[in-house]
Write a protein that holds these residues in place. Structure first.
Motif, PDB file in Angstrom:
ATOM      1  N   ALA A   1     122.275  67.010  47.215  1.00  0.00           N
ATOM      2  CA  ALA A   1     122.254  66.583  45.818  1.00  0.00           C
ATOM      3  C   ALA A   1     120.885  66.039  45.427  1.00  0.00           C
ATOM      4  O   ALA A   1     120.408  66.275  44.315  1.00  0.00           O
ATOM      5  CB  ALA A   1     123.335  65.530  45.569  1.00  0.00           C
ATOM      6  N   ALA A   2     120.236  65.312  46.339  1.00  0.00           N
ATOM      7  CA  ALA A   2     118.910  64.758  46.054  1.00  0.00           C
ATOM      8  C   ALA A   2     117.883  65.867  45.876  1.00  0.00           C
ATOM      9  O   ALA A   2     117.020  65.801  44.987  1.00  0.00           O
ATOM     10  CB  ALA A   2     118.483  63.815  47.175  1.00  0.00           C
ATOM     11  N   GLN A   3     117.963  66.905  46.704  1.00  0.00           N
ATOM     12  CA  GLN A   3     117.048  68.037  46.566  1.00  0.00           C
ATOM     13  C   GLN A   3     117.261  68.758  45.241  1.00  0.00           C
ATOM     14  O   GLN A   3     116.311  69.139  44.559  1.00  0.00           O
ATOM     15  CB  GLN A   3     117.252  69.004  47.737  1.00  0.00           C
ATOM     16  N   LYS A   4     118.519  68.956  44.880  1.00  0.00           N
ATOM     17  CA  LYS A   4     118.833  69.625  43.621  1.00  0.00           C
ATOM     18  C   LYS A   4     118.401  68.785  42.424  1.00  0.00           C
ATOM     19  O   LYS A   4     117.792  69.284  41.481  1.00  0.00           O
ATOM     20  CB  LYS A   4     120.325  69.910  43.530  1.00  0.00           C
ATOM     21  N   LEU A   5     118.725  67.497  42.461  1.00  0.00           N
ATOM     22  CA  LEU A   5     118.469  66.614  41.327  1.00  0.00           C
ATOM     23  C   LEU A   5     116.984  66.480  41.022  1.00  0.00           C
ATOM     24  O   LEU A   5     116.568  66.429  39.867  1.00  0.00           O
ATOM     25  CB  LEU A   5     119.079  65.242  41.592  1.00  0.00           C
ATOM     26  N   THR A   6     116.161  66.424  42.071  1.00  0.00           N
ATOM     27  CA  THR A   6     114.722  66.241  41.881  1.00  0.00           C
ATOM     28  C   THR A   6     113.953  67.552  41.856  1.00  0.00           C
ATOM     29  O   THR A   6     112.800  67.584  41.412  1.00  0.00           O
ATOM     30  CB  THR A   6     114.135  65.372  43.002  1.00  0.00           C
ATOM     31  N   GLY A   7     114.560  68.634  42.373  1.00  0.00           N
ATOM     32  CA  GLY A   7     113.830  69.887  42.511  1.00  0.00           C
ATOM     33  C   GLY A   7     112.810  69.841  43.623  1.00  0.00           C
ATOM     34  O   GLY A   7     111.908  70.681  43.690  1.00  0.00           O
ATOM     35  N   ASN A   8     112.963  68.885  44.527  1.00  0.00           N
ATOM     36  CA  ASN A   8     112.005  68.706  45.619  1.00  0.00           C
ATOM     37  C   ASN A   8     112.709  68.871  46.964  1.00  0.00           C
ATOM     38  O   ASN A   8     113.387  67.948  47.429  1.00  0.00           O
ATOM     39  CB  ASN A   8     111.352  67.331  45.539  1.00  0.00           C
ATOM     40  N   PRO A   9     112.576  70.019  47.630  1.00  0.00           N
ATOM     41  CA  PRO A   9     113.231  70.211  48.926  1.00  0.00           C
ATOM     42  C   PRO A   9     112.685  69.301  50.021  1.00  0.00           C
ATOM     43  O   PRO A   9     113.349  69.086  51.034  1.00  0.00           O
ATOM     44  CB  PRO A   9     112.956  71.686  49.246  1.00  0.00           C
ATOM     45  N   ASP A  10     111.486  68.762  49.806  1.00  0.00           N
ATOM     46  CA  ASP A  10     110.853  67.920  50.835  1.00  0.00           C
ATOM     47  C   ASP A  10     111.241  66.452  50.725  1.00  0.00           C
ATOM     48  O   ASP A  10     110.758  65.628  51.507  1.00  0.00           O
ATOM     49  CB  ASP A  10     109.325  68.044  50.743  1.00  0.00           C
ATOM     50  N   ILE A  11     112.108  66.112  49.773  1.00  0.00           N
ATOM     51  CA  ILE A  11     112.475  64.710  49.601  1.00  0.00           C
ATOM     52  C   ILE A  11     113.142  64.153  50.854  1.00  0.00           C
ATOM     53  O   ILE A  11     113.044  62.965  51.146  1.00  0.00           O
ATOM     54  CB  ILE A  11     113.391  64.534  48.366  1.00  0.00           C
ATOM     55  N   VAL A  12     113.801  65.016  51.624  1.00  0.00           N
ATOM     56  CA  VAL A  12     114.498  64.555  52.824  1.00  0.00           C
ATOM     57  C   VAL A  12     113.523  64.123  53.912  1.00  0.00           C
ATOM     58  O   VAL A  12     113.929  63.487  54.889  1.00  0.00           O
ATOM     59  CB  VAL A  12     115.443  65.645  53.366  1.00  0.00           C
ATOM     60  N   HIS A  13     112.242  64.481  53.775  1.00  0.00           N
ATOM     61  CA  HIS A  13     111.238  64.083  54.762  1.00  0.00           C
ATOM     62  C   HIS A  13     110.564  62.764  54.399  1.00  0.00           C
ATOM     63  O   HIS A  13     109.704  62.277  55.143  1.00  0.00           O
ATOM     64  CB  HIS A  13     110.180  65.181  54.904  1.00  0.00           C
ATOM     65  N   ASN A  14     110.943  62.184  53.276  1.00  0.00           N
ATOM     66  CA  ASN A  14     110.436  60.864  52.896  1.00  0.00           C
ATOM     67  C   ASN A  14     110.878  59.850  53.947  1.00  0.00           C
ATOM     68  O   ASN A  14     112.051  59.823  54.333  1.00  0.00           O
ATOM     69  CB  ASN A  14     110.994  60.487  51.520  1.00  0.00           C
ATOM     70  N   PRO A  15     109.961  59.010  54.462  1.00  0.00           N
ATOM     71  CA  PRO A  15     110.323  58.060  55.520  1.00  0.00           C
ATOM     72  C   PRO A  15     111.495  57.150  55.160  1.00  0.00           C
ATOM     73  O   PRO A  15     112.222  56.687  56.050  1.00  0.00           O
ATOM     74  CB  PRO A  15     109.035  57.241  55.702  1.00  0.00           C
TER      75      PRO A  15
END
Length: 264
Positions: free
Chosen positions: A51-65
């Protein structure tokens, strides 16, 4: 005196509709075994990541520390959940009933809590209509080379996989028809002039166009994909290797979303 009221009601109707359409951006689905708490709760962080990737359009958000620690608190962000039996209509044969059946588990996350978590990651929601993305994709497998077309004989499974990636990132996609591709006089998708791509984009009613190669590599083994947004000025090219085509297409649509989304 009636006109201001009508104007207000029209605005209110628009606001409600926009809010409802945005709800899908706070929603994600994962596959679980059985419809019980012991498999549902562990799946929530994965649903939060999607959901976070979809909501922001950023697939790399999961790599945020900071992402992992926020994901552990994701159960408190779940507003509702539903199950869909992936074997619906097929008789139950196992002794445990539905315990071992696969289900699509869909989470709807609370907007305020999700927005707060996203803000803590230095991101913001990408709300409203998403750009429509036209696809010009050349595929070379072990048997042939072809360009994916909406009405093409080859690549139906690839088109379905692209549709799954489209839903994952809420980016609408458009495949050209064979006639559209014939008009380009294709020899090599990389040789198509930007002017021809711009005309194709306009004809398809798209907002952007993705050009790519998907090649089967026996040495890796797996697919090697190279993607680009030729009519976008920054971040034109990216690639992925040694993956199945589902992962390759998630990389394509996710990478396009990241490059098309508004700046934070």
């Amino acid at each position: 005196m009636k006109k201001p009221l009508l104007t207000f009601l029209s605005w209110f109707a628009f606001a409600v509709t926009a809010h409802a359409n945005d709800d899908v951006l706070y929603r994600s689905s994962v596959i679980v075994t059985g419809d019980r708490e012991e498999t549902r709760v562990p799946a929530i962080p994965e649903g939060f990541a999607l959901a976070a990737q979809k909501l922001t359009g950023n697939p790399d958000i999961v790599h945020n520390p900071a992402f992992a620690s926020l994901a552990t608190g994701a159960p408190a962000m779940v507003w509702s959940y539903t199950y869909h039996d992936r074997m619906f209509g097929r008789p139950i044969h196992d002794e445990q009933g539905t315990r071992d059946r696969p289900f699509d588990l869909t989470f709807q996350f609370d907007r305020k809590r999700m927005d707060h978590a996203i803000a803590l990651l230095g991101e913001r929601p990408w709300l409203g209509p998403r750009p429509k993305l036209a696809l010009v994709i050349e595929v070379t497998d072990m048997a042939r080379s072809y360009v994916l077309a909406a009405d093409g004989v080859h690549g139906s499974d690839l088109r379905e996989s692209f549709e799954d990636a489209s839903v994952r990132f809420a980016i609408p996609i458009i495949f050209p028809k064979e006639a559209d591709l014939s008009a380009l006089a294709l020899d090599n998708v990389d040789a198509i002039p930007d002017g021809s791509l711009a005309r194709l984009k306009s004809r398809l009613g798209a907002d952007a166009i993705l050009v790519g190669h998907l090649d089967w590599e026996t040495n890796e083994p797996g697919w090697h994909a190279v993607w680009r947004l030729p009519l976008v000025t920054e971040g034109k090219k990216w690639e992925v290797s040694g993956v199945n085509f589902d992962a390759a297409f998630r990389n394509a649509i996710g990478g396009a979303a990241k490059r098309m989304r508004p700046p934070n």
